[in-house]
Design a protein around this motif. Structure first.
Motif, PDB file in Angstrom:
ATOM      1  N   GLY A  69     -24.834  29.185 -12.346  1.00 42.31           N
ATOM      2  CA  GLY A  69     -23.736  28.905 -11.429  1.00 42.31           C
ATOM      3  C   GLY A  69     -23.003  30.119 -10.878  1.00 42.31           C
ATOM      4  O   GLY A  69     -22.194  29.977  -9.971  1.00 42.31           O
ATOM      5  N   LYS A  70     -23.252  31.302 -11.412  1.00 41.05           N
ATOM      6  CA  LYS A  70     -22.576  32.498 -10.920  1.00 41.05           C
ATOM      7  C   LYS A  70     -23.154  32.899  -9.572  1.00 41.05           C
ATOM      8  O   LYS A  70     -24.343  32.763  -9.327  1.00 41.05           O
ATOM      9  N   ARG A  71     -22.296  33.421  -8.680  1.00 41.47           N
ATOM     10  CA  ARG A  71     -22.730  33.879  -7.354  1.00 41.47           C
ATOM     11  C   ARG A  71     -23.126  35.349  -7.419  1.00 41.47           C
ATOM     12  O   ARG A  71     -22.437  36.161  -8.030  1.00 41.47           O
ATOM     13  N   LYS A  91     -27.854  37.844   1.109  1.00 42.20           N
ATOM     14  CA  LYS A  91     -27.708  36.399   0.991  1.00 42.20           C
ATOM     15  C   LYS A  91     -26.930  36.094  -0.279  1.00 42.20           C
ATOM     16  O   LYS A  91     -27.037  36.810  -1.269  1.00 42.20           O
ATOM     17  N   SER A  92     -26.182  35.038  -0.246  1.00 40.14           N
ATOM     18  CA  SER A  92     -25.504  34.576  -1.451  1.00 40.14           C
ATOM     19  C   SER A  92     -26.517  33.796  -2.285  1.00 40.14           C
ATOM     20  O   SER A  92     -27.175  32.886  -1.784  1.00 40.14           O
ATOM     21  N   ALA A  93     -26.661  34.182  -3.538  1.00 41.01           N
ATOM     22  CA  ALA A  93     -27.580  33.500  -4.452  1.00 41.01           C
ATOM     23  C   ALA A  93     -26.763  32.910  -5.592  1.00 41.01           C
ATOM     24  O   ALA A  93     -25.696  33.415  -5.946  1.00 41.01           O
ATOM     25  N   THR A  94     -27.271  31.852  -6.164  1.00 38.45           N
ATOM     26  CA  THR A  94     -26.624  31.211  -7.305  1.00 38.45           C
ATOM     27  C   THR A  94     -27.513  31.385  -8.520  1.00 38.45           C
ATOM     28  O   THR A  94     -28.722  31.135  -8.448  1.00 38.45           O
ATOM     29  N   GLY A  95     -26.909  31.819  -9.634  1.00 37.83           N
ATOM     30  CA  GLY A  95     -27.656  31.931 -10.879  1.00 37.83           C
ATOM     31  C   GLY A  95     -28.144  30.569 -11.323  1.00 37.83           C
ATOM     32  O   GLY A  95     -27.448  29.560 -11.165  1.00 37.83           O
ATOM     33  N   ASP A  96     -29.348  30.531 -11.851  1.00 45.56           N
ATOM     34  CA  ASP A  96     -29.974  29.266 -12.229  1.00 45.56           C
ATOM     35  C   ASP A  96     -30.748  29.465 -13.519  1.00 45.56           C
ATOM     36  O   ASP A  96     -31.425  30.474 -13.694  1.00 45.56           O
ATOM     37  N   MET A 102     -35.613  29.961 -18.702  1.00 45.17           N
ATOM     38  CA  MET A 102     -35.770  31.206 -17.938  1.00 45.17           C
ATOM     39  C   MET A 102     -34.731  31.266 -16.832  1.00 45.17           C
ATOM     40  O   MET A 102     -34.541  30.318 -16.085  1.00 45.17           O
ATOM     41  N   GLN A 103     -34.061  32.410 -16.731  1.00 46.34           N
ATOM     42  CA  GLN A 103     -33.028  32.601 -15.721  1.00 46.34           C
ATOM     43  C   GLN A 103     -33.640  33.015 -14.396  1.00 46.34           C
ATOM     44  O   GLN A 103     -34.711  33.619 -14.347  1.00 46.34           O
ATOM     45  N   GLY A 104     -32.903  32.685 -13.346  1.00 45.88           N
ATOM     46  CA  GLY A 104     -33.352  33.046 -12.014  1.00 45.88           C
ATOM     47  C   GLY A 104     -32.258  32.896 -10.990  1.00 45.88           C
ATOM     48  O   GLY A 104     -31.083  32.767 -11.321  1.00 45.88           O
ATOM     49  N   LEU A 105     -32.666  32.923  -9.733  1.00 44.05           N
ATOM     50  CA  LEU A 105     -31.752  32.854  -8.600  1.00 44.05           C
ATOM     51  C   LEU A 105     -32.189  31.766  -7.637  1.00 44.05           C
ATOM     52  O   LEU A 105     -33.386  31.570  -7.418  1.00 44.05           O
ATOM     53  N   MET A 106     -31.214  31.081  -7.063  1.00 40.54           N
ATOM     54  CA  MET A 106     -31.466  30.117  -5.994  1.00 40.54           C
ATOM     55  C   MET A 106     -30.817  30.661  -4.735  1.00 40.54           C
ATOM     56  O   MET A 106     -29.637  31.001  -4.749  1.00 40.54           O
TER      57      MET A 106
END
Length: 165
Positions: A69-71, A91-96, A102-106
């Motif tokens: 959920g972090k930007r 681009k603004s990405a949201t932590g997922d 496994m962590q990633g970005l959306m």
């Protein structure tokens, strides 16, 4: 992981193309192009043809500190031949965090230019605070995008959901 496996099993696998899987979504309103990476990570592009928008999800084992959920401000660039194209800029990405932990970005995107960028590029890169955060090879992406466009054509032939807007 079980939930993800069940969701993927419920989707129609449209095509397997050079390491990419192209699927039609559960509601037959979207198409997804995804690949497992040699690094152990994964990348996917979820495309909603009627709205011309999508979400890219990039998960990598190295993203141990990404928070759900972090930007994050991420710069996205493409290697096309030997030329770097930073057409997406920041681009603004949201932590997922995926079902497997496994962590990633959306990252959301709009317009068909993303499909053209994917088809024409060798690699996609991600920068965070001017430091390279990850590079993903796009081998076979041109053929996978062609399959995604066939999926898009099939979705657009389905009756429109009046509640979709």
């Amino acid at each position: 992981m079980f939930v993800l496996a069940m969701a993927l099993a419920a989707q129609d696998v449209t095509e397997e193309v050079r390491g990419w899987t192209v699927t039609t979504g559960l509601e037959k309103a979207d198409c997804t192009m995804s690949a497992k990476l040699a690094s152990g990570g994964a990348i996917s592009f979820h495309w909603r043809p009627r709205k011309q928008v999508g979400v890219m999800v990039y998960r990598a084992p190295d993203f141990k500190s990404v928070e759900q959920g972090k930007r994050y401000e991420i710069e996205v660039g493409f290697l096309k031949g030997k030329k770097l194209d930073n057409g997406w800029g920041k681009k603004s990405a949201t932590g997922d965090v995926g079902p497997d932990g496994m962590q990633g970005l959306m990252i959301t995107f709009s317009g068909k230019e993303i499909l053209a960028d994917l088809a024409a590029s060798n690699k996609i890169g991600f920068w965070y605070r001017d430091k390279l955060a990850g590079v993903v090879p796009l081998d076979g992406s041109g053929k996978a995008v062609a399959a995604l466009r066939r999926c898009e054509a099939a979705v657009l032939q389905n009756p429109r959901d009046v509640f979709e807007d």
